[in-house]
Scaffold this active site. Structure first.
Site, PDB file in Angstrom:
ATOM      1  N   VAL A  33       0.838  -1.207   0.000  1.00 59.21           N
ATOM      2  CA  VAL A  33       0.000   0.000   0.000  1.00 59.21           C
ATOM      3  C   VAL A  33       0.872   1.255   0.000  1.00 59.21           C
ATOM      4  O   VAL A  33       0.577   2.229  -0.701  1.00 59.21           O
ATOM      5  CB  VAL A  33      -0.981  -0.004   1.196  1.00 59.21           C
ATOM      6  CG1 VAL A  33      -1.741   1.313   1.290  1.00 59.21           C
ATOM      7  CG2 VAL A  33      -1.968  -1.165   1.068  1.00 59.21           C
ATOM      8  N   HIS A  89     -11.542  -6.119  -5.157  1.00 55.67           N
ATOM      9  CA  HIS A  89     -12.555  -6.785  -4.334  1.00 55.67           C
ATOM     10  C   HIS A  89     -13.902  -6.672  -5.047  1.00 55.67           C
ATOM     11  O   HIS A  89     -14.276  -5.590  -5.516  1.00 55.67           O
ATOM     12  CB  HIS A  89     -12.696  -6.092  -2.977  1.00 55.67           C
ATOM     13  CG  HIS A  89     -11.555  -6.316  -2.033  1.00 55.67           C
ATOM     14  ND1 HIS A  89     -10.510  -7.170  -2.286  1.00 55.67           N
ATOM     15  CD2 HIS A  89     -11.312  -5.800  -0.794  1.00 55.67           C
ATOM     16  CE1 HIS A  89      -9.673  -7.164  -1.258  1.00 55.67           C
ATOM     17  NE2 HIS A  89     -10.131  -6.328  -0.347  1.00 55.67           N
ATOM     18  N   ARG A 110     -12.109 -14.697   0.977  1.00 57.27           N
ATOM     19  CA  ARG A 110     -10.924 -14.483   0.145  1.00 57.27           C
ATOM     20  C   ARG A 110     -11.036 -15.386  -1.078  1.00 57.27           C
ATOM     21  O   ARG A 110     -11.320 -16.580  -0.948  1.00 57.27           O
ATOM     22  CB  ARG A 110      -9.672 -14.849   0.947  1.00 57.27           C
ATOM     23  CG  ARG A 110      -8.382 -14.441   0.274  1.00 57.27           C
ATOM     24  CD  ARG A 110      -8.111 -12.966   0.348  1.00 57.27           C
ATOM     25  NE  ARG A 110      -7.825 -12.517   1.696  1.00 57.27           N
ATOM     26  CZ  ARG A 110      -7.767 -11.238   2.051  1.00 57.27           C
ATOM     27  NH1 ARG A 110      -7.989 -10.279   1.165  1.00 57.27           N
ATOM     28  NH2 ARG A 110      -7.519 -10.896   3.302  1.00 57.27           N
ATOM     29  N   ARG A 159     -10.036   3.209  13.792  1.00 60.30           N
ATOM     30  CA  ARG A 159     -11.253   3.401  13.001  1.00 60.30           C
ATOM     31  C   ARG A 159     -12.511   3.556  13.838  1.00 60.30           C
ATOM     32  O   ARG A 159     -13.376   4.360  13.521  1.00 60.30           O
ATOM     33  CB  ARG A 159     -11.437   2.223  12.034  1.00 60.30           C
ATOM     34  CG  ARG A 159     -10.470   2.251  10.871  1.00 60.30           C
ATOM     35  CD  ARG A 159     -10.708   1.065   9.966  1.00 60.30           C
ATOM     36  NE  ARG A 159      -9.642   0.921   8.983  1.00 60.30           N
ATOM     37  CZ  ARG A 159      -9.242  -0.239   8.496  1.00 60.30           C
ATOM     38  NH1 ARG A 159      -9.814  -1.366   8.879  1.00 60.30           N
ATOM     39  NH2 ARG A 159      -8.273  -0.284   7.599  1.00 60.30           N
ATOM     40  N   GLY A 165      -5.096  -7.818  -0.616  1.00 62.49           N
ATOM     41  CA  GLY A 165      -5.547  -7.293   0.672  1.00 62.49           C
ATOM     42  C   GLY A 165      -4.715  -7.801   1.827  1.00 62.49           C
ATOM     43  O   GLY A 165      -4.699  -7.203   2.903  1.00 62.49           O
ATOM     44  N   ASN A 206      -8.817  -2.805  -4.498  1.00 65.18           N
ATOM     45  CA  ASN A 206      -8.683  -2.725  -3.042  1.00 65.18           C
ATOM     46  C   ASN A 206      -7.424  -1.993  -2.594  1.00 65.18           C
ATOM     47  O   ASN A 206      -7.384  -1.441  -1.502  1.00 65.18           O
ATOM     48  CB  ASN A 206      -8.697  -4.126  -2.434  1.00 65.18           C
ATOM     49  CG  ASN A 206      -7.682  -5.050  -3.079  1.00 65.18           C
ATOM     50  OD1 ASN A 206      -7.732  -5.263  -4.296  1.00 65.18           O
ATOM     51  ND2 ASN A 206      -6.768  -5.598  -2.319  1.00 65.18           N
ATOM     52  N   SER A 249      13.507  -2.683   6.727  1.00 65.68           N
ATOM     53  CA  SER A 249      13.459  -2.080   5.390  1.00 65.68           C
ATOM     54  C   SER A 249      14.228  -0.755   5.330  1.00 65.68           C
ATOM     55  O   SER A 249      14.402  -0.188   4.245  1.00 65.68           O
ATOM     56  CB  SER A 249      12.012  -1.843   4.981  1.00 65.68           C
ATOM     57  OG  SER A 249      11.344  -3.076   4.847  1.00 65.68           O
ATOM     58  N   GLN A 272     -12.877 -11.211  -2.035  1.00 64.71           N
ATOM     59  CA  GLN A 272     -11.764 -10.293  -1.817  1.00 64.71           C
ATOM     60  C   GLN A 272     -10.435 -10.832  -2.349  1.00 64.71           C
ATOM     61  O   GLN A 272     -10.112 -12.005  -2.194  1.00 64.71           O
ATOM     62  CB  GLN A 272     -11.675  -9.952  -0.325  1.00 64.71           C
ATOM     63  CG  GLN A 272     -12.914  -9.207   0.159  1.00 64.71           C
ATOM     64  CD  GLN A 272     -12.842  -8.751   1.605  1.00 64.71           C
ATOM     65  OE1 GLN A 272     -13.795  -8.928   2.356  1.00 64.71           O
ATOM     66  NE2 GLN A 272     -11.737  -8.148   2.009  1.00 64.71           N
ATOM     67  N   CYS A 318     -10.760  -1.710   3.395  1.00 63.73           N
ATOM     68  CA  CYS A 318     -10.915  -1.720   1.934  1.00 63.73           C
ATOM     69  C   CYS A 318     -12.314  -2.173   1.487  1.00 63.73           C
ATOM     70  O   CYS A 318     -12.935  -1.544   0.625  1.00 63.73           O
ATOM     71  CB  CYS A 318      -9.861  -2.611   1.291  1.00 63.73           C
ATOM     72  SG  CYS A 318      -9.667  -4.225   2.081  1.00 63.73           S
TER      73      CYS A 318
END
Lengths: 333, 333
Positions: free
Chosen positions: A16, A238, A231, A102, A162, A311, A42, A158, A131
């Site tokens: 993402v 999606h 899934r 959220r 994702g 998605n 990373s 989906q 998503c």
């Protein structure tokens, strides 16, 4: 001269995060300085943005001592839980793509086409919805305003992206017969009715995200919603079978027009010519595709829809960037 | 000594015809003479049954002048429409796997665990239901008897083998990037909300089969049913997200017990241990797998289920052979 902003992407090397950079560039987001953060694993990696190379820095508390206006987080819920409040306390506005905040009452949960007004009451953190929820919100909002939603039944199809690169790998290598690493069962040529962890009530967290986030975004706390999230062996996009019941009666032609007029929606609904939304058509698009619009005759004021979106774009990166754009537009940055 | 019967398989070289032969052998069906029929294109081919080679004959009106007790048809609706009445008029009992006679009021539509009594009023033709309907009927019948169904909402995840060898080919070669032949869009890494032709009301024939056949099999002509049927990139095994509403209240434990006690059902429902029905687990099995059993809190007496079965076996070949077995058991042959 247009004002420019100092932007941080947290989780810059993830699926993402990478897409966020692509979307920021495409949309010509007014960036002055760009900061890229990731885990120590990373850190040090080189990432390109508009032809210029950036070194990914390790995410630390002190990262936000730098002059950052807005930080787009996509590094998972535990990273968000720890670092978003730190960033916010230092005056950075966080747009968080994880599930961490959220359902926090003090945090707006925003789909820019649906509830742009909610960014106005943020306290430093704005949450990007799940998503599978985001894409459903566009048609549901458009129709809810006109006909008032009573009940929503989601069944989702989906994509593995994702789950990030590991999910992608499970499908890619799974079709060659390799065992899964990301999922508890093979995803190749299979459908797994299992996204995120299971809860005591028998639902998955993903299913309850769809229930709870739909209510919050639509400002309909008692809306009746249920979900089965699945899934499927698809890389990107999606798909959702959505069954709706409304308070008010409707004409199908009005429904179609209402959907067509909603910003962010493309109606693809000419079944006789094999035109309907498809995961592979949605790939790398920012719109939500709506089709198979038809009356559900099993109930008064019932409607069936088929809703598809990328998605990783509208479901994640694009929506996050759109929230940042909205902050600029409303002069909240 | 057990009586033996003269059996014909019409469409013997097709995917379902081949599976019928496999199922007849496995179940030790009491066959005296076996006749294999197919189109002129496939006539002359050699097919093995229990180690013996048979030559496939071309299907003709005169085919049924031979001494045949029962003919299992799986050669498509137009072949059935033409040849089933001819066979029946010559005293052959036809079990027809096509859609040709399913909604004919004079033809019983039978799932042996669900409505075995209906074979008794046949007039020479008995119809085998659509694959996606058959598997749903087992849990729905068990629960309908106890709680009385009010409304059913199906969303399906259907395997390409439901389209025969061409569908199988589209997925197999599609994952290598080849264009589809069977479907109007690529099925690899995609979900097509399109099974069978579209009707004027915006539904597909497959969706209306689920609506109408469910009512007929359950003897519930006014049952409220709606469906969205979707092809997914799976070779074998249809999965279904089923949302139910009942007249009567229920305890979830009772529901589970009722499903466990229904012949032909295997309950797989231990989500915390990643146990739930899967297409790939259903492959080559005759049972219907039911899981993700949970209350739908969005409505009184609501229930969500996830139901999976091998569409070529229980959805077609096995159910057809079981109907033939039922005719023997009831001494109707």
């Amino acid at each position: 001269m247009k004002k420019k902003f100092n932007i941080a992407v947290v989780g810059a090397t993830g699926m993402v995060g990478q897409k966020m950079l692509e979307v920021l560039a495409e949309r010509d987001f007014p960036i002055d300085h760009l900061y890229l953060f990731a885990s120590s694993k990373s850190a040090g990696k080189e990432v390109e943005y508009r032809g210029k190379k950036y070194i990914v820095e390790e995410l630390k508390e002190s990262s936000f001592d730098q002059d950052i206006d807005i930080a787009l987080f996509s590094a998972g819920a535990s990273i968000s839980k720890k670092f978003s409040p730190i960033a916010a306390s230092k005056g950075v506005i966080v747009v968080d793509n994880s599930s961490a905040f959220r359902m926090d009452e003090k945090v707006p949960l925003v789909v820019p086409e649906v509830n742009p007004e909610d960014v106005e009451w943020h306290n430093g953190i704005i949450a990007n919805p799940n998503c599978s929820t985001i894409q459903a919100m566009l048609p549901l909002k458009a129709l809810h305003e006109k006909y008032i939603l009573k009940r929503v039944i989601y069944s989702t199809y989906q994509a593995v992206s994702g789950s990030g690169v590991k999910g992608y790998r499970d499908l890619k290598e799974g079709i060659q017969g390799k065992d899964p690493i990301c999922y508890p069962h093979p995803i190749a040529f299979n459908c797994l009715p299992h996204i995120d962890d299971f809860l005591e009530n028998g639902y998955t967290k993903e299913e309850m995200k769809m229930v709870n986030e739909s209510r919050k975004i639509l400002h309909a706390p008692s809306l009746k919603v249920t979900a089965t999230t699945v899934r499927v062996p698809v890389f990107y996009g999606h798909s959702e079978s959505i069954n709706l019941e409304f308070e008010r009666s409707f004409k199908l032609e009005e429904v179609r027009k209402t959907l067509e007029e909603m910003p962010g929606i493309i109606v693809m609904d000419d079944p006789k010519n094999n035109v309907y939304p498809l995961a592979r058509i949605s790939e790398n698009k920012d719109e939500v595709f709506v089709g198979r619009i038809r009356r559900d005759e099993s109930i008064e004021n019932g409607l069936n829809l088929w809703v598809v979106a990328d998605n990783i774009r509208k479901g994640a990166a694009t929506n996050t960037v759109q929230i940042a754009e909205l902050l600029i537009e409303k002069q909240l940055l």
